[in-house]
Design an enzyme around this catalytic site. Structure first.
Site, PDB file in Angstrom:
ATOM      1  N   LYS A  71      26.524  -7.427   0.473  1.00 31.50           N
ATOM      2  CA  LYS A  71      26.928  -6.336   1.381  1.00 31.50           C
ATOM      3  C   LYS A  71      27.620  -6.831   2.655  1.00 31.50           C
ATOM      4  O   LYS A  71      28.394  -6.097   3.257  1.00 31.50           O
ATOM      5  CB  LYS A  71      25.713  -5.482   1.746  1.00 31.50           C
ATOM      6  CG  LYS A  71      25.252  -4.588   0.612  1.00 31.50           C
ATOM      7  CD  LYS A  71      24.150  -3.657   1.080  1.00 31.50           C
ATOM      8  CE  LYS A  71      23.920  -2.564   0.062  1.00 31.50           C
ATOM      9  NZ  LYS A  71      23.034  -1.510   0.540  1.00 31.50           N
ATOM     10  N   ASP A 107      25.607   4.688   2.400  1.00 33.52           N
ATOM     11  CA  ASP A 107      24.138   4.881   2.349  1.00 33.52           C
ATOM     12  C   ASP A 107      23.669   5.853   3.434  1.00 33.52           C
ATOM     13  O   ASP A 107      22.931   6.797   3.163  1.00 33.52           O
ATOM     14  CB  ASP A 107      23.403   3.553   2.545  1.00 33.52           C
ATOM     15  CG  ASP A 107      23.341   2.732   1.263  1.00 33.52           C
ATOM     16  OD1 ASP A 107      23.456   3.316   0.174  1.00 33.52           O
ATOM     17  OD2 ASP A 107      23.160   1.501   1.371  1.00 33.52           O
TER      18      ASP A 107
HETATM   19  P1  NDP Z   1      15.744  -4.911   3.109  1.00 28.57           P
HETATM   20  O1  NDP Z   1      15.134  -6.042   2.374  1.00 28.57           O
HETATM   21  O2  NDP Z   1      17.047  -5.055   3.773  1.00 28.57           O
HETATM   22  O3  NDP Z   1      14.696  -4.406   4.247  1.00 28.57           O
HETATM   23  C1  NDP Z   1      13.349  -4.187   3.965  1.00 28.57           C
HETATM   24  C2  NDP Z   1      12.649  -3.659   5.217  1.00 28.57           C
HETATM   25  O4  NDP Z   1      11.318  -3.295   4.833  1.00 28.57           O
HETATM   26  C3  NDP Z   1      12.531  -4.672   6.331  1.00 28.57           C
HETATM   27  O5  NDP Z   1      12.691  -4.013   7.565  1.00 28.57           O
HETATM   28  C4  NDP Z   1      11.084  -5.176   6.192  1.00 28.57           C
HETATM   29  O6  NDP Z   1      10.505  -5.542   7.433  1.00 28.57           O
HETATM   30  C5  NDP Z   1      10.398  -3.926   5.707  1.00 28.57           C
HETATM   31  N1  NDP Z   1       9.162  -4.189   4.950  1.00 28.57           N
HETATM   32  C6  NDP Z   1       9.057  -4.722   3.708  1.00 28.57           C
HETATM   33  N2  NDP Z   1       7.773  -4.771   3.343  1.00 28.57           N
HETATM   34  C7  NDP Z   1       7.047  -4.245   4.366  1.00 28.57           C
HETATM   35  C8  NDP Z   1       5.668  -4.003   4.567  1.00 28.57           C
HETATM   36  N3  NDP Z   1       4.740  -4.331   3.658  1.00 28.57           N
HETATM   37  N4  NDP Z   1       5.274  -3.424   5.735  1.00 28.57           N
HETATM   38  C9  NDP Z   1       6.197  -3.083   6.669  1.00 28.57           C
HETATM   39  N5  NDP Z   1       7.516  -3.296   6.535  1.00 28.57           N
HETATM   40  C10 NDP Z   1       7.936  -3.858   5.379  1.00 28.57           C
HETATM   41  O7  NDP Z   1      15.763  -3.710   2.060  1.00 28.57           O
HETATM   42  P2  NDP Z   1      16.719  -2.423   2.046  1.00 28.57           P
HETATM   43  O8  NDP Z   1      16.754  -1.855   3.408  1.00 28.57           O
HETATM   44  O9  NDP Z   1      17.986  -2.743   1.367  1.00 28.57           O
HETATM   45  O10 NDP Z   1      15.915  -1.436   1.063  1.00 28.57           O
HETATM   46  C11 NDP Z   1      14.718  -0.793   1.476  1.00 28.57           C
HETATM   47  C12 NDP Z   1      14.382   0.295   0.474  1.00 28.57           C
HETATM   48  O11 NDP Z   1      15.393   1.301   0.513  1.00 28.57           O
HETATM   49  C13 NDP Z   1      14.299  -0.164  -0.978  1.00 28.57           C
HETATM   50  O12 NDP Z   1      13.151   0.428  -1.569  1.00 28.57           O
HETATM   51  C14 NDP Z   1      15.558   0.392  -1.594  1.00 28.57           C
HETATM   52  O13 NDP Z   1      15.368   0.695  -2.967  1.00 28.57           O
HETATM   53  C15 NDP Z   1      15.718   1.680  -0.806  1.00 28.57           C
HETATM   54  N6  NDP Z   1      17.097   2.190  -0.783  1.00 28.57           N
HETATM   55  C16 NDP Z   1      17.294   3.479  -1.151  1.00 28.57           C
HETATM   56  C17 NDP Z   1      18.543   4.020  -1.143  1.00 28.57           C
HETATM   57  C18 NDP Z   1      18.727   5.441  -1.569  1.00 28.57           C
HETATM   58  O14 NDP Z   1      19.873   5.829  -1.798  1.00 28.57           O
HETATM   59  N7  NDP Z   1      17.679   6.250  -1.655  1.00 28.57           N
HETATM   60  C19 NDP Z   1      19.739   3.234  -0.740  1.00 28.57           C
HETATM   61  C20 NDP Z   1      19.409   1.883  -0.316  1.00 28.57           C
HETATM   62  C21 NDP Z   1      18.130   1.388  -0.357  1.00 28.57           C
HETATM   63  P3  NDP Z   1      10.792  -6.973   8.160  1.00 28.57           P
HETATM   64  O15 NDP Z   1      12.102  -6.801   8.883  1.00 28.57           O
HETATM   65  O16 NDP Z   1       9.658  -7.097   9.090  1.00 28.57           O
HETATM   66  O17 NDP Z   1      10.836  -8.002   7.072  1.00 28.57           O
END
Ligand code: NDP
Length: 293
Positions: A71, A107
């Site tokens: 991305k 998105d």
């Molecule tokens: P990233 O890996 O970029 O980000 C993940 C985020 O989740 C980070 O901020 C991370 O925190 C946080 N996180 C992960 N595990 C935990 C936890 N146990 N407790 C608290 N915070 C947590 O992922 P994306 O943003 O790309 O994707 C996130 C979700 O969004 C996915 O499930 C994806 O499928 C969904 N999605 C849905 C879309 C839709 O169209 N509906 C489009 C794009 C994504 P930290 O910064 O602290 O590591």
């Protein structure tokens, strides 16, 4: 008239990508409009992006989606970015403008479109976002551009949380702050829209809950989840049980897919067809439909 057998090609580059369901809805939409388009789900390793993109140009693809890990690395390969992609700093969709290849991020726009279709306008709202990853970034910036007044980013990692709050405050008219997240997060009083934008609750962990003090969710809040599989993760069920209105992630997925479709074909997307194709794929409950109309 001579028949044209040449298909217009679209698709996604990612790694991992096998579980990406976008092709199901895009192909259903192409079929519904009788377009000779295809959507291919392609595994492209991080180091192969430049070669794969050169190939896409050589065969004259009509457009592409990019998912992890491409991305951001696609950006220097493009001829330009839309304003939103520039502000978000990431591209999930590439479309052609004549001979130029332009990066867009649909998105966050898909999220805002789905939210509005569900009857909630982010204009003037106080928004709380759980998470600061790619989805949170796109959603935060687009909510701010759609007029949200103030955004609180609740995130575990201070660096990611602060970076997103600074990005929103610096590049949009909204104010934004980071709220640390260790232990159970308290949702700030006065939140109008709460968005679960972490990956917690994603299949096969649909029963997992983000660390949130659930009783700080109130009936005045609209609660959204980006997770779309399962369609109703437990967090949304808990929010609904506390009287909040809920918006599922499948609406965002469909609407960003619809925006891609429109960029690639120049036609209005059949969002109902796309929703139904995905709902069949995930065995979605009929009750999730409400928030996409
Ligand atoms: P990233 O890996 O970029 O980000 C993940 C985020 O989740 C980070 O901020 C991370 O925190 C946080 N996180 C992960 N595990 C935990 C936890 N146990 N407790 C608290 N915070 C947590 O992922 P994306 O943003 O790309 O994707 C996130 C979700 O969004 C996915 O499930 C994806 O499928 C969904 N999605 C849905 C879309 C839709 O169209 N509906 C489009 C794009 C994504 P930290 O910064 O602290 O590591």
């Amino acid at each position: 008239m001579e028949k044209n057998y040449r298909a217009e090609l679209t698709g996604v580059f990612g790694d991992p990508v096998d579980g990406n369901p976008t092709g199901v809805m895009e192909e259903a939409a192409y079929r519904a409009l009788g377009l000779n388009y295809r959507y291919l789900t392609m595994r492209v390793a991080a180091g192969d992006l430049a070669a794969a993109f050169a190939g896409a140009k050589a065969v004259g693809m009509a457009g592409l989606n990019l998912t992890m890990p491409h991305k951001q690395t696609i950006v220097p390969l493009l001829d330009g970015l839309t304003d939103a992609a520039e502000r978000i700093g990431a591209v999930n969709t590439v479309f052609r403008d004549g001979s130029r290849w332009i990066g867009e991020n649909t998105d966050g726009k898909g999220f805002v479109r789905a939210l509005k279709l569900a009857g909630t306008d982010p204009a003037g709202a106080r928004v709380t976002i759980l998470g600061a990853g790619g989805a949170a970034r796109a959603i935060g910036v687009e909510c701010a551009l759609a007029g949200a007044a103030a955004i609180t980013v609740v995130n575990r990692s201070e660096a990611h949380g602060r970076a997103l709050a600074e990005q929103i405050a610096g590049r949009t008219p909204a104010s934004a702050v980071w709220q640390p997240w260790d232990g159970l997060a308290v949702i700030p009083a006065g939140t109008d829209i709460l968005i679960q934008a972490t990956s917690v609750g994603l299949h096969p962990h649909g029963e997992e809950l983000p660390d949130v003090q659930l009783d700080t969710i109130t009936p005045e809040m609209v609660v959204c989840d980006v997770v779309f599989n399962p369609v109703r993760p437990r967090f949304l069920q808990e929010a609904a049980a506390r009287g909040a209105k809920t918006v599922t992630g499948i609406g965002m997925l469909v609407q960003q897919g619809a925006l891609n479709f429109e960029l690639w074909t120049g036609r209005r997307a059949p969002a109902d067809v796309m929703y139904d194709a995905l709902a069949r794929e995930f065995g979605a409950q009929e009750d999730a439909r409400g928030d996409h109309h």
